[in-house]
Write a protein that holds these residues in place. Sequence first.
Motif, PDB file in Angstrom:
ATOM      1  N   ASP A 100       0.791  -1.229   0.000  1.00  0.00           N
ATOM      2  CA  ASP A 100       0.000   0.000   0.000  1.00  0.00           C
ATOM      3  C   ASP A 100       0.825   1.282   0.000  1.00  0.00           C
ATOM      4  O   ASP A 100       0.265   2.377  -0.057  1.00  0.00           O
ATOM      5  CB  ASP A 100      -0.911   0.042   1.240  1.00  0.00           C
ATOM      6  CG  ASP A 100      -1.797  -1.185   1.360  1.00  0.00           C
ATOM      7  OD1 ASP A 100      -2.071  -1.811   0.328  1.00  0.00           O
ATOM      8  OD2 ASP A 100      -2.194  -1.506   2.491  1.00  0.00           O
ATOM      9  N   HIS A 101       2.162   1.193   0.093  1.00  0.00           N
ATOM     10  CA  HIS A 101       2.949   2.405   0.324  1.00  0.00           C
ATOM     11  C   HIS A 101       2.800   3.454  -0.771  1.00  0.00           C
ATOM     12  O   HIS A 101       2.701   4.645  -0.483  1.00  0.00           O
ATOM     13  CB  HIS A 101       4.434   2.058   0.539  1.00  0.00           C
ATOM     14  CG  HIS A 101       5.048   1.258  -0.560  1.00  0.00           C
ATOM     15  ND1 HIS A 101       4.734  -0.068  -0.784  1.00  0.00           N
ATOM     16  CD2 HIS A 101       5.978   1.583  -1.504  1.00  0.00           C
ATOM     17  CE1 HIS A 101       5.441  -0.523  -1.800  1.00  0.00           C
ATOM     18  NE2 HIS A 101       6.196   0.467  -2.266  1.00  0.00           N
ATOM     19  N   CYS A 102       2.753   3.046  -2.029  1.00  0.00           N
ATOM     20  CA  CYS A 102       2.606   4.015  -3.117  1.00  0.00           C
ATOM     21  C   CYS A 102       1.192   4.596  -3.141  1.00  0.00           C
ATOM     22  O   CYS A 102       1.014   5.806  -3.363  1.00  0.00           O
ATOM     23  CB  CYS A 102       2.928   3.354  -4.452  1.00  0.00           C
ATOM     24  SG  CYS A 102       4.685   2.993  -4.688  1.00  0.00           S
ATOM     25  N   LEU A 103       0.200   3.758  -2.915  1.00  0.00           N
ATOM     26  CA  LEU A 103      -1.187   4.223  -2.858  1.00  0.00           C
ATOM     27  C   LEU A 103      -1.369   5.269  -1.766  1.00  0.00           C
ATOM     28  O   LEU A 103      -1.905   6.359  -2.004  1.00  0.00           O
ATOM     29  CB  LEU A 103      -2.121   3.038  -2.598  1.00  0.00           C
ATOM     30  CG  LEU A 103      -3.539   3.378  -2.114  1.00  0.00           C
ATOM     31  CD1 LEU A 103      -4.316   4.105  -3.193  1.00  0.00           C
ATOM     32  CD2 LEU A 103      -4.269   2.130  -1.650  1.00  0.00           C
ATOM     33  N   VAL A 104      -0.938   4.951  -0.555  1.00  0.00           N
ATOM     34  CA  VAL A 104      -1.121   5.856   0.581  1.00  0.00           C
ATOM     35  C   VAL A 104      -0.386   7.167   0.343  1.00  0.00           C
ATOM     36  O   VAL A 104      -0.881   8.256   0.682  1.00  0.00           O
ATOM     37  CB  VAL A 104      -0.645   5.185   1.886  1.00  0.00           C
ATOM     38  CG1 VAL A 104      -0.671   6.167   3.046  1.00  0.00           C
ATOM     39  CG2 VAL A 104      -1.517   3.967   2.201  1.00  0.00           C
ATOM     40  N   ASP A 105       0.798   7.099  -0.262  1.00  0.00           N
ATOM     41  CA  ASP A 105       1.572   8.306  -0.529  1.00  0.00           C
ATOM     42  C   ASP A 105       0.845   9.218  -1.518  1.00  0.00           C
ATOM     43  O   ASP A 105       0.785  10.441  -1.330  1.00  0.00           O
ATOM     44  CB  ASP A 105       2.942   7.931  -1.080  1.00  0.00           C
ATOM     45  CG  ASP A 105       3.840   9.138  -1.298  1.00  0.00           C
ATOM     46  OD1 ASP A 105       4.286   9.720  -0.293  1.00  0.00           O
ATOM     47  OD2 ASP A 105       4.076   9.499  -2.462  1.00  0.00           O
ATOM     48  N   LEU A 106       0.272   8.637  -2.569  1.00  0.00           N
ATOM     49  CA  LEU A 106      -0.455   9.439  -3.555  1.00  0.00           C
ATOM     50  C   LEU A 106      -1.683  10.092  -2.925  1.00  0.00           C
ATOM     51  O   LEU A 106      -1.976  11.270  -3.188  1.00  0.00           O
ATOM     52  CB  LEU A 106      -0.874   8.567  -4.740  1.00  0.00           C
ATOM     53  CG  LEU A 106       0.242   8.066  -5.652  1.00  0.00           C
ATOM     54  CD1 LEU A 106      -0.312   7.091  -6.680  1.00  0.00           C
ATOM     55  CD2 LEU A 106       0.949   9.223  -6.350  1.00  0.00           C
ATOM     56  N   VAL A 107      -2.401   9.331  -2.102  1.00  0.00           N
ATOM     57  CA  VAL A 107      -3.586   9.880  -1.442  1.00  0.00           C
ATOM     58  C   VAL A 107      -3.191  11.010  -0.506  1.00  0.00           C
ATOM     59  O   VAL A 107      -3.865  12.058  -0.448  1.00  0.00           O
ATOM     60  CB  VAL A 107      -4.348   8.777  -0.679  1.00  0.00           C
ATOM     61  CG1 VAL A 107      -5.456   9.377   0.181  1.00  0.00           C
ATOM     62  CG2 VAL A 107      -4.938   7.765  -1.658  1.00  0.00           C
ATOM     63  N   TYR A 108      -2.099  10.851   0.233  1.00  0.00           N
ATOM     64  CA  TYR A 108      -1.631  11.905   1.138  1.00  0.00           C
ATOM     65  C   TYR A 108      -1.273  13.166   0.358  1.00  0.00           C
ATOM     66  O   TYR A 108      -1.655  14.290   0.751  1.00  0.00           O
ATOM     67  CB  TYR A 108      -0.410  11.414   1.920  1.00  0.00           C
ATOM     68  CG  TYR A 108       0.236  12.507   2.754  1.00  0.00           C
ATOM     69  CD1 TYR A 108      -0.302  12.894   3.975  1.00  0.00           C
ATOM     70  CD2 TYR A 108       1.381  13.158   2.295  1.00  0.00           C
ATOM     71  CE1 TYR A 108       0.283  13.901   4.724  1.00  0.00           C
ATOM     72  CE2 TYR A 108       1.963  14.169   3.039  1.00  0.00           C
ATOM     73  CZ  TYR A 108       1.414  14.537   4.251  1.00  0.00           C
ATOM     74  OH  TYR A 108       1.995  15.542   4.981  1.00  0.00           O
ATOM     75  N   ARG A 109      -0.541  13.018  -0.752  1.00  0.00           N
ATOM     76  CA  ARG A 109      -0.145  14.181  -1.542  1.00  0.00           C
ATOM     77  C   ARG A 109      -1.364  14.875  -2.158  1.00  0.00           C
ATOM     78  O   ARG A 109      -1.368  16.090  -2.335  1.00  0.00           O
ATOM     79  CB  ARG A 109       0.849  13.760  -2.626  1.00  0.00           C
ATOM     80  CG  ARG A 109       2.200  13.301  -2.059  1.00  0.00           C
ATOM     81  CD  ARG A 109       3.098  12.762  -3.169  1.00  0.00           C
ATOM     82  NE  ARG A 109       4.268  12.076  -2.653  1.00  0.00           N
ATOM     83  CZ  ARG A 109       5.471  12.638  -2.503  1.00  0.00           C
ATOM     84  NH1 ARG A 109       5.647  13.898  -2.818  1.00  0.00           N
ATOM     85  NH2 ARG A 109       6.486  11.924  -2.040  1.00  0.00           N
ATOM     86  N   TRP A 110      -2.390  14.093  -2.478  1.00  0.00           N
ATOM     87  CA  TRP A 110      -3.640  14.687  -2.971  1.00  0.00           C
ATOM     88  C   TRP A 110      -4.321  15.498  -1.868  1.00  0.00           C
ATOM     89  O   TRP A 110      -4.736  16.631  -2.090  1.00  0.00           O
ATOM     90  CB  TRP A 110      -4.561  13.579  -3.474  1.00  0.00           C
ATOM     91  CG  TRP A 110      -6.010  13.962  -3.555  1.00  0.00           C
ATOM     92  CD1 TRP A 110      -6.551  14.953  -4.331  1.00  0.00           C
ATOM     93  CD2 TRP A 110      -7.090  13.378  -2.824  1.00  0.00           C
ATOM     94  NE1 TRP A 110      -7.915  15.013  -4.136  1.00  0.00           N
ATOM     95  CE2 TRP A 110      -8.271  14.063  -3.222  1.00  0.00           C
ATOM     96  CE3 TRP A 110      -7.194  12.343  -1.901  1.00  0.00           C
ATOM     97  CZ2 TRP A 110      -9.524  13.738  -2.697  1.00  0.00           C
ATOM     98  CZ3 TRP A 110      -8.437  12.008  -1.393  1.00  0.00           C
ATOM     99  CH2 TRP A 110      -9.574  12.708  -1.783  1.00  0.00           C
TER     100      TRP A 110
END
Length: 288
Positions: A100-110
């Motif tokens: 999930d690390h890439c998913l969570v990072d993208l959501v956080y940056r959004w």
Amino acid sequence: MGGPLILTLSCADQPGITARVTSFLYERGCNIIEAQQFNDRAGNEAGDRFFMRVAFDPDGIDSGRLGAEFSDFAKAHAMIWKLARQDRPCRVIIMVSKFDHCLVDLVYRWRTGELSIDPVAIVSNHPREIAIRSDIGEIPFHYLPVTPGTKDEQEAALRDLAEENQADLVVLARYMQIFSDAQARHFAGRCINIHHSFLPGFKGARPYTQAYERGVKIIGATAHFVTGDLDEGPIIHQDVERITHADSAADLVRKGRDIERRVLAEAVRLFVEERVLINGNRTVVFRA
């Protein structure tokens, strides 16, 4: 009316093309904010190519009217072009498997406003909704399992989902399934994947362990467009990190995931800001 617009284009390289594009905008009262160009004179089969990205203030001119007028101009120069609103978030489908690390990072940056995206759906081939619901909030989650017998059906469901949500981009955020050639063609130029840069040297499910056992001194990650050739699409962004003898296999995994997160996020940023133009098997990337 809206805010600034971004014009991207490519065509055969020819004298005066930059002046013609900028004059077209000037004559309509547009104020250029940023302009970049690249003349590819590699002498390939397609001949020399010209690439350009222009951000400009349309000064109240309707973008639809401006686009219609530029269409005639573009036809005269055999251009591939796009006119986009700078303030329109890119509608994105994010696909994930178990990591999930890439998913969570993208959501956080959004959520923090760092990425101008609108996540319209999260898709996984694993039943991950409960595990990631606290991270993705109200973003719709879709469980689309894949087996040899259901692959065609699953890919059709993804295409329908993208159409229903008017998705501009599909991001494979450590999605561990291979698109069919037909699926890759369908999403050509609007699907980004991330992988560790060990390929083809270190394949399989444990590349960082293999790298540790071989004593590598540099690890990295690559974000690229998806094509029918596995992990060989046009590269958008890459990064590396040095490794020492003191790093354990677990250290490589930790550092590797960090590189994957930031490389994918940067590739998505470049795409949504209309800074990436495909040039055959390569890309032209106009960085800020």
